[in-house]
Design an enzyme around this catalytic site. Structure first.
Site, mmCIF file in Angstrom:
data_model
loop_
_atom_site.group_PDB
_atom_site.id
_atom_site.type_symbol
_atom_site.label_atom_id
_atom_site.label_comp_id
_atom_site.label_asym_id
_atom_site.label_seq_id
_atom_site.Cartn_x
_atom_site.Cartn_y
_atom_site.Cartn_z
ATOM 1 C CG ASP A 17 -1.794 -1.224 1.309
ATOM 2 O OD1 ASP A 17 -2.220 -1.733 0.258
ATOM 3 O OD2 ASP A 17 -2.044 -1.701 2.435
ATOM 4 C CD GLU A 186 -9.439 -2.099 -1.475
ATOM 5 O OE1 GLU A 186 -10.151 -2.290 -0.469
ATOM 6 O OE2 GLU A 186 -8.646 -2.951 -1.922
#
Length: 484
Positions: A17, A186
């Protein structure tokens, strides 16, 4: 050997991420840390290719209490931004109802402030952006049922205006994007370029269907239109050696060109393919065509990331690479080295093939564990002059071999080597003592993979004491094996 950005991570190992910002000619990047403390590793680079870890953002109990998270929970998907001389990191602590928090620092190496918490924003993957009037917008993946009643179980991208100085939200959150139709929209990030605001998202889930999508609007709060070429980047349904690519962030270089960091995995072995290092950080360049970003992964990387290290705990404090899934890091031992407790003292595995050595007192009761989570690990344990290799896979735990150890200091060994079956690798365990170096057992590495265990993390190498009395570790050495 030529290394291209498509196949070679710029930050290998469990660094998922990625989020990046530029300040002057320097770049700063943060990653998810999940249950591990200290939390949120932060790296620095001058060229986006070679990265050095500065430290960790969450280093105090007032920021992220150690031992408070289950496996693959804890701290999710931070975003780093810089404005008016201040660094901001916004993230999610999923153990606290998915609360969004912001920490700040003048120096990215720390110290970072205690969290500013914005309750009532249930979700993950927050982003911060400021409009031309200086108003701050927190955009995130909303999991609140009230924001998505007609959208079933899929999350949505929501936004709320916040006052960081007072630590309050200034309005109720609103939905600004429902994705392009793929699963799990997301990881939102907002950017201003020219007359457009761009909303970059991850879709398709963080497994093999992962993808990068983009939409744009004339206003920071929408309405947004999807790019005609979405997804703008994915490796899904291909045989490419790097998979699960997505959850990206963009950054503008000083010369006006753009780049993208994103996560990917390197599965190995027979179907379904097993990735064991977790999700790693990769780099791409970005061109703009008709005011839409186009991703290219053909850059040549200058060198292999330097992952080898030797830590002599008798002469230096632990490097910021060291973390723990359950407790505070160990302190000094009266006889020199580190005094290990029962909590695991861990470092991320960085390579597909590697060797790790830990020099410990032969009288110590200590274990060296290759860990994916509490239910999936292999270890070599030294106690009363004997070394035993043990394995746990889900609810099953077994001893798989043992050997005696002689001398005052024993080196516990583990290597990841080529697979003898259809897994990603074999993990073999042994000892180096006064007599010789010898191997005790080899185990199939597939059972310490995300495809078997689930979750979002990668392997770590963890040391721990087996008894209440602290155990002394003198030094450790990690070296990659072969050329990936």
């Amino acid at each position: 050997m030529t290394r291209d950005a498509a196949r070679t991570p710029v930050i290998p190992g469990f660094f998922p991420d990625p989020s990046v910002c530029r300040v002057g000619d320097g770049y700063y990047l943060v990653n998810s840390s999940f249950e591990y403390a200290p939390g949120i590793p932060i790296h620095h680079s001058r060229d986006l290719r070679t990265w050095t870890q500065l430290g960790n953002v969450l280093t105090r109990e007032s920021q992220f209490p150690p031992g408070g998270s289950a496996a693959s929970r804890g701290i999710y998907a931070p975003t780093i931004r810089h404005r008016d001389g201040m660094f901001f990191v916004v993230g999610t602590n999923v153990e606290r109802g998915g609360e969004q928090f912001v920490v700040t620092a003048i120096d990215p190496a720390g110290p970072w402030s205690d969290p500013i918490v914005f309750p009532g924003l249930g979700g993950i993957d927050p982003d911060l952006a400021w409009d031309d009037d200086g108003r701050c917008f927190l955009t995130y993946c909303a999991l609140d049922e009230a924001l998505r009643p007609e959208h079933g179980s899929l999350p949505v991208i929501a936004q709320v205006r916040v006052d960081l100085a007072r630590g309050i939200r200034l309005e109720d959150p609103r939905v600004i994007w429902r994705g392009t139709g793929l699963a799990h929209p997301e990881g939102p990030h907002l950017y201003r370029r020219g007359e457009w605001w761009y909303l970059l998202t991850a879709e398709g889930g963080t497994e093999r269907g992962h993808a990068v999508c983009v939409a744009r609007s004339r206003a920071i709060d929408g309405p947004f239109e999807a790019a005609p070429a979405n997804p703008i980047f994915s490796r899904r349904s291909t045989g490419f050696p790097v998979q699960n690519t997505g959850h990206a962030d963009l950054v503008e270089r000083p010369d006006g060109s753009w780049a993208m960091v994103y996560l990917g995995v390197r599965p190995r072995g027979f179907t379904p393919g097993f990735h064991v290092l977790g999700r790693e950080t990769f780099l791409a360049r970005v061109a703009w065509v008709d005011d839409w970003p186009v991703v290219h992964t053909d850059d040549v990387l200058p060198t292999r990331p330097d992952t080898a290290f030797t830590d002599d705990f008798a002469t230096a404090d632990p490097h910021p690479r060291w973390v723990s899934p359950h407790g505070a890091l160990p302190g000094p031992h009266p006889a020199g080295g580190l005094a290990l407790g029962s909590h695991e003292f861990a470092v991320r595995v960085r390579d597909l093939r590697w060797r790790f050595e830990a020099r410990v007192d032969v009288s110590a009761a200590v274990a060296l564990r290759v860990r994916l989570d509490e239910q999936h690990w292999y270890e070599i344990a030294l106690e009363a002059g004997a070394a035993e290799v043990r394995a746990r896979i889900g609810p099953l735990e077994a001893s798989v071999g043992s050997a005696s150890a002689t001398g005052d200091v024993v080196t516990l060994l583990v290597e990841a080597v080529d697979a003898t079956h259809d897994g990603p690798d074999d993990l073999r365990f042994g000892v180096l003592d006064a007599d010789s170096e010898r191997w005790i057992a080899a185990l199939d590495g597939r059972y310490l993979s995300t495809e078997v265990a689930g979750g979002f993390t990668g392997r770590t190498l963890a040391l721990r004491a087996l008894r209440p009395t602290p155990a002394r570790v003198v030094s450790v050495r990690y070296v990659p094996l072969g050329d990936e």
